[in-house]
Design a protein around this motif. Structure first.
Motif, PDB file in Angstrom:
ATOM      1  N   ALA A  40      -6.379  -2.327  -5.088  1.00  0.00           N
ATOM      2  CA  ALA A  40      -7.480  -1.865  -4.235  1.00  0.00           C
ATOM      3  C   ALA A  40      -7.328  -2.409  -2.819  1.00  0.00           C
ATOM      4  CB  ALA A  40      -8.812  -2.301  -4.831  1.00  0.00           C
ATOM      5  N   LYS A  41      -6.851  -3.640  -2.712  1.00  0.00           N
ATOM      6  CA  LYS A  41      -6.632  -4.226  -1.389  1.00  0.00           C
ATOM      7  C   LYS A  41      -5.134  -4.445  -1.197  1.00  0.00           C
ATOM      8  CE  LYS A  41     -11.239  -6.141  -1.227  1.00  0.00           C
ATOM      9  NZ  LYS A  41     -12.086  -7.328  -1.364  1.00  0.00           N
ATOM     10  N   ARG A  42      -4.790  -5.197  -0.176  1.00  0.00           N
ATOM     11  CA  ARG A  42      -3.376  -5.315   0.168  1.00  0.00           C
ATOM     12  C   ARG A  42      -2.575  -5.949  -0.964  1.00  0.00           C
ATOM     13  NH1 ARG A  42       0.045  -8.575   3.108  1.00  0.00           N
ATOM     14  NH2 ARG A  42      -1.505 -10.238   3.318  1.00  0.00           N
ATOM     15  N   ARG A  43      -3.142  -6.965  -1.581  1.00  0.00           N
ATOM     16  CA  ARG A  43      -2.462  -7.627  -2.701  1.00  0.00           C
ATOM     17  C   ARG A  43      -3.310  -7.490  -3.953  1.00  0.00           C
ATOM     18  NH1 ARG A  43       0.086 -13.395  -1.435  1.00  0.00           N
ATOM     19  NH2 ARG A  43       0.438 -13.092  -3.662  1.00  0.00           N
ATOM     20  N   ALA A  44      -2.650  -7.327  -5.069  1.00  0.00           N
ATOM     21  CA  ALA A  44      -3.389  -7.200  -6.329  1.00  0.00           C
ATOM     22  C   ALA A  44      -4.077  -8.515  -6.666  1.00  0.00           C
ATOM     23  CB  ALA A  44      -2.438  -6.822  -7.447  1.00  0.00           C
ATOM     24  N   THR A  45      -5.279  -8.405  -7.193  1.00  0.00           N
ATOM     25  CA  THR A  45      -5.965  -9.605  -7.678  1.00  0.00           C
ATOM     26  C   THR A  45      -5.431  -9.961  -9.060  1.00  0.00           C
ATOM     27  OG1 THR A  45      -7.677  -8.307  -8.743  1.00  0.00           O
ATOM     28  CG2 THR A  45      -8.076  -8.953  -6.451  1.00  0.00           C
ATOM     29  N   LEU A  46      -5.721 -11.189  -9.469  1.00  0.00           N
ATOM     30  CA  LEU A  46      -5.352 -11.598 -10.822  1.00  0.00           C
ATOM     31  C   LEU A  46      -5.992 -10.663 -11.855  1.00  0.00           C
ATOM     32  CD1 LEU A  46      -4.126 -13.585 -12.859  1.00  0.00           C
ATOM     33  CD2 LEU A  46      -6.094 -15.075 -12.481  1.00  0.00           C
ATOM     34  N   TYR A  47      -7.250 -10.315 -11.591  1.00  0.00           N
ATOM     35  CA  TYR A  47      -7.954  -9.394 -12.502  1.00  0.00           C
ATOM     36  C   TYR A  47      -7.203  -8.072 -12.632  1.00  0.00           C
ATOM     37  CZ  TYR A  47     -11.141  -5.532 -13.493  1.00  0.00           C
ATOM     38  OH  TYR A  47     -11.688  -4.372 -13.991  1.00  0.00           O
ATOM     39  N   GLU A  48      -6.792  -7.504 -11.510  1.00  0.00           N
ATOM     40  CA  GLU A  48      -6.051  -6.239 -11.588  1.00  0.00           C
ATOM     41  C   GLU A  48      -4.753  -6.428 -12.374  1.00  0.00           C
ATOM     42  OE1 GLU A  48      -6.326  -5.781  -7.217  1.00  0.00           O
ATOM     43  OE2 GLU A  48      -6.591  -3.647  -7.625  1.00  0.00           O
ATOM     44  N   ASP A  49      -4.060  -7.496 -12.093  1.00  0.00           N
ATOM     45  CA  ASP A  49      -2.770  -7.720 -12.756  1.00  0.00           C
ATOM     46  C   ASP A  49      -2.898  -7.783 -14.277  1.00  0.00           C
ATOM     47  OD1 ASP A  49      -1.120  -7.653 -10.579  1.00  0.00           O
ATOM     48  OD2 ASP A  49      -0.947  -9.829 -10.356  1.00  0.00           O
ATOM     49  N   VAL A  50      -3.980  -8.382 -14.769  1.00  0.00           N
ATOM     50  CA  VAL A  50      -4.073  -8.567 -16.212  1.00  0.00           C
ATOM     51  C   VAL A  50      -4.838  -7.440 -16.904  1.00  0.00           C
ATOM     52  CG1 VAL A  50      -3.890 -11.070 -16.024  1.00  0.00           C
ATOM     53  CG2 VAL A  50      -6.161 -10.015 -16.148  1.00  0.00           C
ATOM     54  N   THR A  51      -5.315  -6.468 -16.115  1.00  0.00           N
ATOM     55  CA  THR A  51      -6.180  -5.438 -16.697  1.00  0.00           C
ATOM     56  C   THR A  51      -5.638  -4.015 -16.534  1.00  0.00           C
ATOM     57  OG1 THR A  51      -8.037  -6.848 -16.018  1.00  0.00           O
ATOM     58  CG2 THR A  51      -8.586  -4.659 -16.829  1.00  0.00           C
ATOM     59  N   VAL A  52      -5.147  -3.698 -15.337  1.00  0.00           N
ATOM     60  CA  VAL A  52      -4.800  -2.306 -15.037  1.00  0.00           C
ATOM     61  C   VAL A  52      -3.639  -1.832 -15.913  1.00  0.00           C
ATOM     62  CG1 VAL A  52      -3.981  -0.730 -13.242  1.00  0.00           C
ATOM     63  CG2 VAL A  52      -5.618  -2.536 -12.672  1.00  0.00           C
ATOM     64  N   ASP A  53      -3.797  -0.646 -16.475  1.00  0.00           N
ATOM     65  CA  ASP A  53      -2.754   0.048 -17.245  1.00  0.00           C
ATOM     66  C   ASP A  53      -2.428  -0.572 -18.599  1.00  0.00           C
ATOM     67  OD1 ASP A  53      -2.186   2.339 -15.709  1.00  0.00           O
ATOM     68  OD2 ASP A  53      -0.951   1.192 -14.330  1.00  0.00           O
ATOM     69  N   VAL A  54      -3.164  -1.598 -19.022  1.00  0.00           N
ATOM     70  CA  VAL A  54      -2.929  -2.111 -20.383  1.00  0.00           C
ATOM     71  C   VAL A  54      -3.261  -1.015 -21.401  1.00  0.00           C
ATOM     72  CG1 VAL A  54      -3.653  -3.808 -22.105  1.00  0.00           C
ATOM     73  CG2 VAL A  54      -3.276  -4.518 -19.740  1.00  0.00           C
ATOM     74  N   GLN A  55      -4.297  -0.248 -21.105  1.00  0.00           N
ATOM     75  CA  GLN A  55      -4.624   0.916 -21.935  1.00  0.00           C
ATOM     76  C   GLN A  55      -3.878   2.116 -21.340  1.00  0.00           C
ATOM     77  OE1 GLN A  55      -8.832   1.493 -22.841  1.00  0.00           O
ATOM     78  NE2 GLN A  55      -8.636   3.635 -22.305  1.00  0.00           N
ATOM     79  N   PRO A  56      -2.914   2.680 -22.068  1.00  0.00           N
ATOM     80  CA  PRO A  56      -2.103   3.751 -21.489  1.00  0.00           C
ATOM     81  C   PRO A  56      -2.913   5.016 -21.220  1.00  0.00           C
ATOM     82  CG  PRO A  56      -1.086   2.858 -23.479  1.00  0.00           C
ATOM     83  CD  PRO A  56      -2.487   2.327 -23.426  1.00  0.00           C
ATOM     84  N   ASP A  57      -2.333   5.865 -20.409  1.00  0.00           N
ATOM     85  CA  ASP A  57      -2.976   7.133 -20.066  1.00  0.00           C
ATOM     86  C   ASP A  57      -1.883   8.186 -19.904  1.00  0.00           C
ATOM     87  OD1 ASP A  57      -4.271   9.294 -18.984  1.00  0.00           O
ATOM     88  OD2 ASP A  57      -5.428   8.128 -17.519  1.00  0.00           O
TER      89      ASP A  57
END
Lengths: 365, 553
Positions: A40-57
């Protein structure tokens, strides 16, 4: 004299491998961020790193599709499990950025805060000096509220976290479920503590109140209706956007939190207050999600129409539930807020929320 | 908190449940099981006010170890051979974990017993913990290990890779289909109770032997939650067994779940432990020895067999056949060889085996060298860029016939003589075993042994990965997968561990090779051609050797 033969211990040998970052330069030797999503911002947050795309789509990286289906052949996380639509479900990020460390830190802090407050009150004997009419409210009504939190936590939020199209939404729902379940247990175990301290405090009175006291039946009906809703987004909306302000905040913040201290009780505001704070965190997630959906560039108008229909169905239920609780305000001699003032504050929260989504509720609340 | 206090508190929180009279919770997830006669039991008496501080303390230990690993330069001592396989493992495992969280409402919905709902909801929170703590461990590896490629694209690679797909079914199996089949029998009774032992206990021990003490730190912390989950599953299966109508379904589901877990988990974890280690002490346990201890003795004999007294039909034959595949049929060795054969489609590097490895394998698995030694020597020779193609496309020189894929477990049909071929749903499909054939053709159907099973799930999806790219130039396959390093030409996968850019394979090494799908080719054959082809295929092996020409004649 007996002798023993010591068997040589077998242990792996440490080996110096120099396999740490920066030891060599080669292609991708400095590629040290997850590169399959846009933060969402310039650098990924820790939250994004451990959450985004774990559930495939299948609309993102999933190339072979879902490998298991239900009996109708549909698998994974079907978008059809809600009538709302999104041009990008993955845009939602939990504003609370919950992941495992925050979940346990926050909830363990709450546990400590509640337990220390209760322990201090027990040591000071303060339960025994509380106003009797207040203790009756605590025994019946504040304790009955535990059922609300349990019902929503177990059969609305826990159920819904299976359904949404992204990991970010489902994790936010799972954390909200954890908050509700803990809050319910906080309340009922607090009830146990008080019942052990105060003679004549009936620790089980809340059950009959919840199950059959006319004051509580519209609320119980509303909660049961929430648990009976298949559309996960509707259940979430009707809970976090409608029920929580019009019933939850009304009772917790605009009644219990206002009157308890006046009646010599400084413990209940702590127990209820941490639950209210968690509800506020969960509401921030709901606000973010439904704001995105209501303002979706492709489906915003259609989504607002759906939400308007949901309001028509759910607001009367929650208004009835809130109004059903009105007699409780009269059971105390010390009045801080009238019921009408409490309801006015709750409505303000509700209408402020709606305005963020570009929605209005035309009927009299 | 004292035991008496826990009991009193646990009894108190039972007051939270009530019998709805206006509206009952919506039945989102169907099951063919019945729980009308179920007894009520929550064996663990879990309370959130003790749960959250306990987990916080466990977390503090994990994060303390992570700090220590960085400050103590742990990565100066980790084996690259080991860490490379973590690119595959840690891309897969957060999805099954989060799927387990998502599975909890399936069981809560199916089992009308508020007392066990409490434990299941806590399991949901545990699983969110596991998924995110594992993603964070991988992030640390990406930041501090010498080669971040393959960690940096982790979840995209997991979702478009043939091996990621094999692992993905392990998670999808928890959340889809009949609620009890998926979320109780497959997830808890088999995956968590049996196979987390090798996943989260045996494998971390091997990590430690390869210089990585963070994997044990994180996964033992995870495993300490699993015992509660096992209790959840056990109480529910006892409830299911109280109704005679469930026994036929339980027998079906145990056969499916046992066999699929064996096929998937033993393939992956067996490979990591046997082929990802540099620890070749002869007295360290082989995967087969670990399996005998953790799965056969601790699970099968100590957990599963005692359930017979409740009338559960145990798949003794399949337990013995799984052992037979591991010990006599070289299952793990065949799988490891297949991963290495297809190295160019991976997102990790695979180290060739050397003399120390050969000696250890021969010691642990007598006869190993005669079966697999020559192929690994060929792999080692062909790992160096020397004008030849990747070993997968040098079939004659490598003496390896690329395998058909099992439609059910999606591990290839590597024990060639066990291959089953059948036309199912209008398509000729290959299966690695009779049980995988039965799973697709018989078990995952709306009727089972004459009984309607309307809630049973289906096997779906594009299950043969190769068919996605049939007829493609292999270089375009790699580009499509995104398995290129940041110079745009060097491959993420390598058949060796040499990070000298001059020695690393690049995209031009795989230009001009046409990718083919064994299943597409099989379906294009006439029945007679197909019969001959399969007969020859089944005579092949071990180690993927094509059947000799004279045998085929």
């Amino acid at each position: 004299m007996s002798t023993t033969t010591e068997q040589a211990r077998s242990v792996p040998k440490p080996v110096f491998t120099d396999a740490e970052a920066g030891a060599l330069e080669f292609p991708s030797s400095t590629s040290r961020h997850y590169n399959y999503f846009t933060p969402a911002k310039r650098r990924a947050t820790l939250y994004e790193d451990v959450t985004v795309d774990v559930q495939p789509d299948p609309e993102r990286h999933l190339s072979q599709g879902w490998l298991y289906g239900f009996a109708d052949g549909v698998g994974g996380y079907p978008h059809e499990w809600t009538t709302l639509k999104s041009s990008n479900w993955h845009e939602f990020l939990d504003p609370n950025e919950e992941w495992e460390q925050t979940i346990y830190r926050n909830n363990a802090n709450v546990v400590r805060q509640v337990q220390q407050t209760v322990a201090n009150a027990k040591a000071a004997g303060s339960f025994l000096t509380e106003n009797r009419s207040w203790l009756s409210v605590l025994e019946k009504h504040v304790s009955a509220w535990a059922h609300v939190e349990h019902g929503i936590g177990m059969y609305v939020y826990t159920a819904c976290q299976r359904d949404a199209p992204t990991n970010m939404i489902n994790n936010a729902l799972a954390v909200a479920a954890a908050h509700k379940l803990r809050f319910a247990q906080d309340l009922i175990l607090y009830n146990l503590e008080v019942s052990e301290q105060v003679p004549d405090f009936d620790g089980s009175a809340h059950r009959a109140v919840w199950q059959s006291d006319p004051l509580w039946q519209p609320t119980r009906e509303n909660v049961e209706q929430l648990t009976g809703t298949r559309d996960w987004a509707e259940a979430f909306f009707a809970t976090a956007i409608v029920f929580e302000p019009l019933v939850g905040e009304l009772f917790r913040s605009h009644f219990v939190m206002q009157v308890a201290a006046r009646h010599g009780d400084y413990v209940t505001p702590t127990v209820i207050g941490v639950g209210e704070a968690d509800a506020g965190r969960d509401r921030a997630g709901a606000r973010r999600l439904f704001s995105l959906l209501a303002n979706d560039p492709e489906y915003g108008a259609a989504n607002r129409a759906v939400m308007t229909n949901w309001l028509a169905a759910w607001v009367p239920r929650s208004v009835a539930a809130g109004r059903g609780l009105q007699p409780i305000w009269s059971q105390l001699s010390e009045k801080v807020l009238t019921f009408d003032e409490s309801m006015r504050r709750a409505k303000t929260t509700f209408t402020d929320l709606l305005s963020e989504f570009g929605l209005t509720y035309d009927k009299e609340l | 908190m004292s035991r008496a206090s826990i009991t009193k508190s646990h009894e108190k929180i039972q007051e939270l449940a009530w019998e709805p009279t206006f509206v009952s919770p919506v039945e989102k997830f169907a099951t063919d099981y019945t729980f009308e006669k179920a007894q009520k039991k929550d064996p663990l008496k879990q309370i959130l006010r003790s749960y959250f501080p306990m987990e916080e303390e466990k977390d503090n230990r994990v994060f303390g170890a992570m700090d220590g690993a960085i400050r103590g330069n742990m990565f100066r001592q980790v084996q690259q051979r080991w860490m490379e396989w973590q690119k595959l493992f840690l891309s897969i495992i957060p999805f099954p974990e989060i799927s387990a969280a998502r599975a909890m409402p399936l069981v809560i919905n199916a089992v009308p017993n508020p007392e066990v709902h409490n434990g299941l909801a806590i399991q949901m929170i545990d699983e969110v913990r596991h998924s995110t703590i594992q993603m964070n461990l991988k992030r640390l590896y990406m930041n501090h290990y010498i080669d971040p490629a393959g960690f940096d694209n982790t979840l995209k690679a997991f979702q478009n890779n043939y091996a990621g797909t094999i692992g993905r079914q392990f998670g999808e199996g928890f959340i889809t289909g009949d609620a009890i089949t998926a979320a109780n029998v497959y997830l808890t009774i088999v995956a968590e109770t049996a196979f987390t032992n090798v996943l989260f206990v045996a494998m971390p021990a091997e990590a430690a032997a390869n210089g990585d003490y963070l994997l044990p730190t994180v996964f033992h912390s995870v495993q300490s939650d699993e015992s509660r989950h096992i209790s959840n599953g056990y109480s529910i299966i006892l409830m299911a067994l109280s109704d005679e109508r469930n026994r036929q379904l339980l027998e079906r589901d145990l056969r499916y779940a046992w066999w699929n877990n064996h096929a998937v988990v033993d393939a992956a974890i067996g490979t990591f432990i046997e082929y990802g280690t540099k620890d070749r002490r002869k007295d360290r346990d082989s995967y087969a020895e670990m399996w005998r201890r953790w799965i056969y003795d601790d699970y099968y004999r100590s957990y599963l067999v005692p359930l017979e007294k409740y009338g559960l039909v145990i798949p003794h034959d399949l337990v013995e056949e799984a052992w037979n595949r591991i010990w006599n049929k070289g299952y793990v060795h065949e799988v490891a060889q297949f991963f290495a054969t297809g190295w160019a489609a991976n997102y990790w590097r695979i180290d060739p085996m050397d003399d120390a490895d050969f000696e250890w394998f021969e010691h642990k698995y007598p006869g190993w060298y005669n079966k697999y030694g020559k192929w690994w020597e060929a792999y080692s020779a062909m790992s160096k860029r020397n004008g030849h193609k990747p070993i997968m496309f040098e079939g004659e020189a490598a003496n390896y016939e690329y395998p058909h894929r099992c439609w059910t477990c999606m591990v290839p049909c590597l024990i060639r003589e066990d291959t089953v071929v059948d036309e199912v749903d209008g398509q000729v499909r290959t299966y690695c075993s009779e049980t995988c054939h039965w799973t697709d053709a018989v078990a995952f159907r709306p009727e089972y042994e004459g009984r309607p099973t309307p809630s049973m799930g289906r096997l779906t999806g594009k299950r043969e990965w190769e068919s996605l790219y049939h007829g493609w130039d292999y270089a375009d396959v790699i580009r499509d997968l995104g398995y290129l390093r940041d110079d745009g030409k060097t491959l993420i996968p390598q058949p060796h561990l040499n990070l000298d850019p001059k020695e690393m394979w690049t995209i031009d090494s795989v230009e001009g090779i046409t990718m083919q799908s064994p299943n597409v080719l099989l379906n294009a054959m006439s029945p007679a051609e197909r019969e001959a082809h399969i007969a020859k295929y089944k005579r092949g092996g071990p180690a993927g050797r094509p059947a000799p020409a004279e045998a085929a004649a």
